[in-house]
Design a protein around this motif. Sequence first.
Motif, PDB file in Angstrom:
ATOM      1  N   LEU A  16       0.830  -1.201   0.000  1.00 50.90           N
ATOM      2  CA  LEU A  16       0.000   0.000   0.000  1.00 50.90           C
ATOM      3  C   LEU A  16       0.867   1.256   0.000  1.00 50.90           C
ATOM      4  O   LEU A  16       0.575   2.226  -0.704  1.00 50.90           O
ATOM      5  CB  LEU A  16      -0.948  -0.009   1.197  1.00 50.90           C
ATOM      6  N   LEU A  17       1.954   1.237   0.762  1.00 50.82           N
ATOM      7  CA  LEU A  17       2.883   2.367   0.775  1.00 50.82           C
ATOM      8  C   LEU A  17       3.505   2.567  -0.610  1.00 50.82           C
ATOM      9  O   LEU A  17       3.573   3.685  -1.124  1.00 50.82           O
ATOM     10  CB  LEU A  17       3.968   2.156   1.825  1.00 50.82           C
ATOM     11  N   TYR A  18       3.956   1.475  -1.218  1.00 45.26           N
ATOM     12  CA  TYR A  18       4.565   1.549  -2.548  1.00 45.26           C
ATOM     13  C   TYR A  18       3.564   2.066  -3.574  1.00 45.26           C
ATOM     14  O   TYR A  18       3.904   2.886  -4.430  1.00 45.26           O
ATOM     15  CB  TYR A  18       5.081   0.164  -2.953  1.00 45.26           C
ATOM     16  N   TRP A  19       2.316   1.634  -3.476  1.00 45.95           N
ATOM     17  CA  TRP A  19       1.274   2.078  -4.389  1.00 45.95           C
ATOM     18  C   TRP A  19       1.047   3.588  -4.264  1.00 45.95           C
ATOM     19  O   TRP A  19       0.911   4.296  -5.259  1.00 45.95           O
ATOM     20  CB  TRP A  19      -0.013   1.308  -4.102  1.00 45.95           C
ATOM     21  N   ARG A  20       1.015   4.089  -3.031  1.00 40.92           N
ATOM     22  CA  ARG A  20       0.828   5.523  -2.815  1.00 40.92           C
ATOM     23  C   ARG A  20       2.013   6.328  -3.359  1.00 40.92           C
ATOM     24  O   ARG A  20       1.841   7.403  -3.928  1.00 40.92           O
ATOM     25  CB  ARG A  20       0.636   5.837  -1.334  1.00 40.92           C
ATOM     26  N   ILE A  21       3.218   5.826  -3.177  1.00 38.12           N
ATOM     27  CA  ILE A  21       4.390   6.516  -3.706  1.00 38.12           C
ATOM     28  C   ILE A  21       4.342   6.564  -5.227  1.00 38.12           C
ATOM     29  O   ILE A  21       4.646   7.593  -5.841  1.00 38.12           O
ATOM     30  CB  ILE A  21       5.689   5.841  -3.203  1.00 38.12           C
ATOM     31  N   GLN A  22       3.930   5.467  -5.844  1.00 39.48           N
ATOM     32  CA  GLN A  22       3.814   5.447  -7.301  1.00 39.48           C
ATOM     33  C   GLN A  22       2.734   6.414  -7.786  1.00 39.48           C
ATOM     34  O   GLN A  22       2.876   7.029  -8.846  1.00 39.48           O
ATOM     35  CB  GLN A  22       3.515   4.028  -7.798  1.00 39.48           C
ATOM     36  N   LEU A  24       1.992   9.271  -6.374  1.00 40.53           N
ATOM     37  CA  LEU A  24       2.606  10.596  -6.315  1.00 40.53           C
ATOM     38  C   LEU A  24       3.523  10.828  -7.511  1.00 40.53           C
ATOM     39  O   LEU A  24       3.529  11.906  -8.100  1.00 40.53           O
ATOM     40  CB  LEU A  24       3.392  10.770  -5.018  1.00 40.53           C
ATOM     41  N   LYS A  25       4.304   9.823  -7.865  1.00 43.77           N
ATOM     42  CA  LYS A  25       5.207   9.965  -9.002  1.00 43.77           C
ATOM     43  C   LYS A  25       4.440  10.114 -10.306  1.00 43.77           C
ATOM     44  O   LYS A  25       4.816  10.910 -11.159  1.00 43.77           O
ATOM     45  CB  LYS A  25       6.143   8.760  -9.083  1.00 43.77           C
ATOM     46  N   ARG A  26       3.369   9.341 -10.464  1.00 44.16           N
ATOM     47  CA  ARG A  26       2.575   9.400 -11.694  1.00 44.16           C
ATOM     48  C   ARG A  26       1.884  10.744 -11.856  1.00 44.16           C
ATOM     49  O   ARG A  26       1.809  11.293 -12.947  1.00 44.16           O
ATOM     50  CB  ARG A  26       1.519   8.291 -11.682  1.00 44.16           C
ATOM     51  N   LYS A  27       1.379  11.278 -10.760  1.00 43.36           N
ATOM     52  CA  LYS A  27       0.679  12.563 -10.811  1.00 43.36           C
ATOM     53  C   LYS A  27       1.649  13.744 -10.846  1.00 43.36           C
ATOM     54  O   LYS A  27       1.241  14.875 -11.060  1.00 43.36           O
ATOM     55  CB  LYS A  27      -0.254  12.712  -9.606  1.00 43.36           C
ATOM     56  N   ASN A  28       2.938  13.471 -10.608  1.00 44.27           N
ATOM     57  CA  ASN A  28       3.979  14.494 -10.616  1.00 44.27           C
ATOM     58  C   ASN A  28       3.633  15.646  -9.668  1.00 44.27           C
ATOM     59  O   ASN A  28       3.654  16.818 -10.037  1.00 44.27           O
ATOM     60  CB  ASN A  28       4.214  15.011 -12.042  1.00 44.27           C
ATOM     61  N   VAL A  29       3.325  15.301  -8.439  1.00 44.13           N
ATOM     62  CA  VAL A  29       2.946  16.287  -7.423  1.00 44.13           C
ATOM     63  C   VAL A  29       4.209  16.988  -6.927  1.00 44.13           C
ATOM     64  O   VAL A  29       5.162  16.339  -6.518  1.00 44.13           O
ATOM     65  CB  VAL A  29       2.212  15.612  -6.250  1.00 44.13           C
ATOM     66  N   ARG A  30       4.208  18.302  -6.976  1.00 47.17           N
ATOM     67  CA  ARG A  30       5.367  19.102  -6.535  1.00 47.17           C
ATOM     68  C   ARG A  30       5.050  19.986  -5.324  1.00 47.17           C
ATOM     69  O   ARG A  30       5.953  20.482  -4.680  1.00 47.17           O
ATOM     70  CB  ARG A  30       5.844  20.003  -7.672  1.00 47.17           C
ATOM     71  N   ASN A  31       3.787  20.180  -5.033  1.00 48.43           N
ATOM     72  CA  ASN A  31       3.378  21.038  -3.933  1.00 48.43           C
ATOM     73  C   ASN A  31       3.636  20.327  -2.599  1.00 48.43           C
ATOM     74  O   ASN A  31       3.034  19.289  -2.317  1.00 48.43           O
ATOM     75  CB  ASN A  31       1.890  21.384  -4.084  1.00 48.43           C
ATOM     76  N   PRO A  32       4.533  20.883  -1.749  1.00 52.74           N
ATOM     77  CA  PRO A  32       4.843  20.223  -0.474  1.00 52.74           C
ATOM     78  C   PRO A  32       3.619  20.026   0.420  1.00 52.74           C
ATOM     79  O   PRO A  32       3.514  19.018   1.117  1.00 52.74           O
ATOM     80  CB  PRO A  32       5.847  21.164   0.189  1.00 52.74           C
ATOM     81  N   GLY A  33       2.694  20.972   0.407  1.00 53.00           N
ATOM     82  CA  GLY A  33       1.494  20.839   1.224  1.00 53.00           C
ATOM     83  C   GLY A  33       0.641  19.658   0.800  1.00 53.00           C
ATOM     84  O   GLY A  33       0.117  18.919   1.631  1.00 53.00           O
TER      85      GLY A  33
END
Length: 87
Positions: A16-22, A24-33
Amino acid sequence: MEIVVGGLIAIINQGLLYWRIQQLKRKNVRNPGKIIKLARISLIERLMLVGVLLVLAMQQLDPLSVILSFFLINLSLTYYQQWHLKP
């Protein structure tokens, strides 16, 4: 059997952790908040899921063995991912 159940719960947790990290990478989220918000949501999801699964497992099996196997396998998976799966 306790080792298998604890290991499966640890694998579900790490998966589940790995899925969430992927995500974030796929969506290319850059906003720290937004990253922190998604990290908190992931933490709560995993904590609740692991808590429920551990309680269910400890009702049927030896609690100490389930907890120890979960902890050790989760620790070893984290170590493996940190040192062997670097991008």
